[in-house]
Design an enzyme around this catalytic site. Structure first.
Site, mmCIF file in Angstrom:
data_model
loop_
_atom_site.group_PDB
_atom_site.id
_atom_site.type_symbol
_atom_site.label_atom_id
_atom_site.label_comp_id
_atom_site.label_asym_id
_atom_site.label_seq_id
_atom_site.Cartn_x
_atom_site.Cartn_y
_atom_site.Cartn_z
ATOM 1 N N PHE A 180 0.841 -1.203 0.000
ATOM 2 C CA PHE A 180 0.000 0.000 0.000
ATOM 3 C C PHE A 180 0.871 1.245 0.000
ATOM 4 O O PHE A 180 2.054 1.213 0.351
ATOM 5 C CB PHE A 180 -0.975 -0.002 1.183
ATOM 6 N N CYS A 181 0.251 2.354 -0.410
ATOM 7 C CA CYS A 181 0.924 3.651 -0.449
ATOM 8 C C CYS A 181 -0.157 4.719 -0.330
ATOM 9 O O CYS A 181 -1.280 4.424 0.071
ATOM 10 C CB CYS A 181 1.735 3.802 -1.737
ATOM 11 N N THR A 182 0.149 5.942 -0.674
ATOM 12 C CA THR A 182 -0.808 7.034 -0.488
ATOM 13 C C THR A 182 -2.051 6.865 -1.357
ATOM 14 O O THR A 182 -3.172 6.835 -0.861
ATOM 15 C CB THR A 182 -0.145 8.385 -0.791
#
Length: 248
Positions: A180-182
């Site tokens: 996951f990331c922004t």
């Protein structure tokens, strides 16, 4: 009220300069501010402005078949978080420098926010496998918040991720890994690279942290999500940590 948007699309762009010029002209016409990166692999946008103007800009952009399915994430602020409009042409819309992680050649499987929330509640995926959430963001961003129990890495830039992940490979072998990331762009490349590197148990979180906040709230998440503008970070209700008048 200012509408803030984050969007990206991996798609072949034959002439990045022409697209960049068109985006700049339309954004200026609609008095939008923010940053846009254009590359042969696609487009990455962070734009803010009045609701009507934001709507008109994205209506123009999505009239192009290449961007018709682009997902746009929205949040609100009282003030404009960007000082100016910047449109740049780059080798990549998110720098990773890996030939084995091109989203133009395919896409890693994804998990929706709603399904991930259920997995977090159960402590495992639907097949009973243990769950590892892999934060692909920089240490500076992680300091503001991340998912509970996530694997975080001491990296300063995205290109450092492969080396930093190497010591953890053995521990991930029997788990379902959700990167996951922004907003989804980094975890999309990270998941592809991990698959190409022999990990067949990797998923990406659809829409990233902001998509998770938007769809299911903050369950399982601790803190805020760092953003690269003057809002600094957003809480699970997508409210900014800083919402100041730049002109004051």
């Amino acid at each position: 009220m200012i509408i803030n948007t984050a969007a990206y699309q991996f798609v072949t762009i034959q002439d990045p300069q022409t697209l960049a010029d068109g985006v700049r002209a339309q954004a200026e016409q609609h008095a939008l501010k923010g940053s846009v990166l254009v590359a042969e692999e696609g487009i990455n946008l962070f734009l803010a402005g009045a609701a009507e103007q934001i709507g008109a800009f994205y209506a123009w952009l999505q009239a192009d078949a290449r961007f018709a399915q682009m997902r746009i994430k929205y949040s609100e602020s009282a003030h404009q978080p960007f000082a100016r409009l910047k449109v740049k042409i780059k080798p990549e819309i998110i720098s990773f420098r890996r030939d084995d992680a091109s989203p133009l050649q395919g896409r890693a499987p994804s998990v929706t926010p709603a399904v991930l929330r259920e997995w977090l509640r159960n402590g495992q995926d639907d097949r009973g496998r243990p769950l590892v959430l892999l934060d692909t963001r920089n240490a500076q961003e992680v300091a503001y918040g991340t998912f509970q129990g996530a694997l975080t890495l001491p990296i300063d830039k995205f290109t450092d991720l492969p080396g930093a992940l190497e010591p953890h490979r053995g521990a991930l072998a029997d788990a379902t890994v959700v990167s996951f990331c922004t907003g989804g762009i980094r975890c999309e490349k990270a998941a592809l690279w991990m698959q190409a590197d022999g990990m067949d148990n990797v998923l990406q979180l659809e829409g990233g942290i902001l998509g998770y906040f938007e769809e299911v709230g903050g369950e399982g998440y601790e803190g805020r999500c760092f953003v690269f503008d003057e809002r600094v970070a957003l809480d699970p209700e997508l409210k900014p940590l800083v919402d100041a008048d730049r002109t004051a």
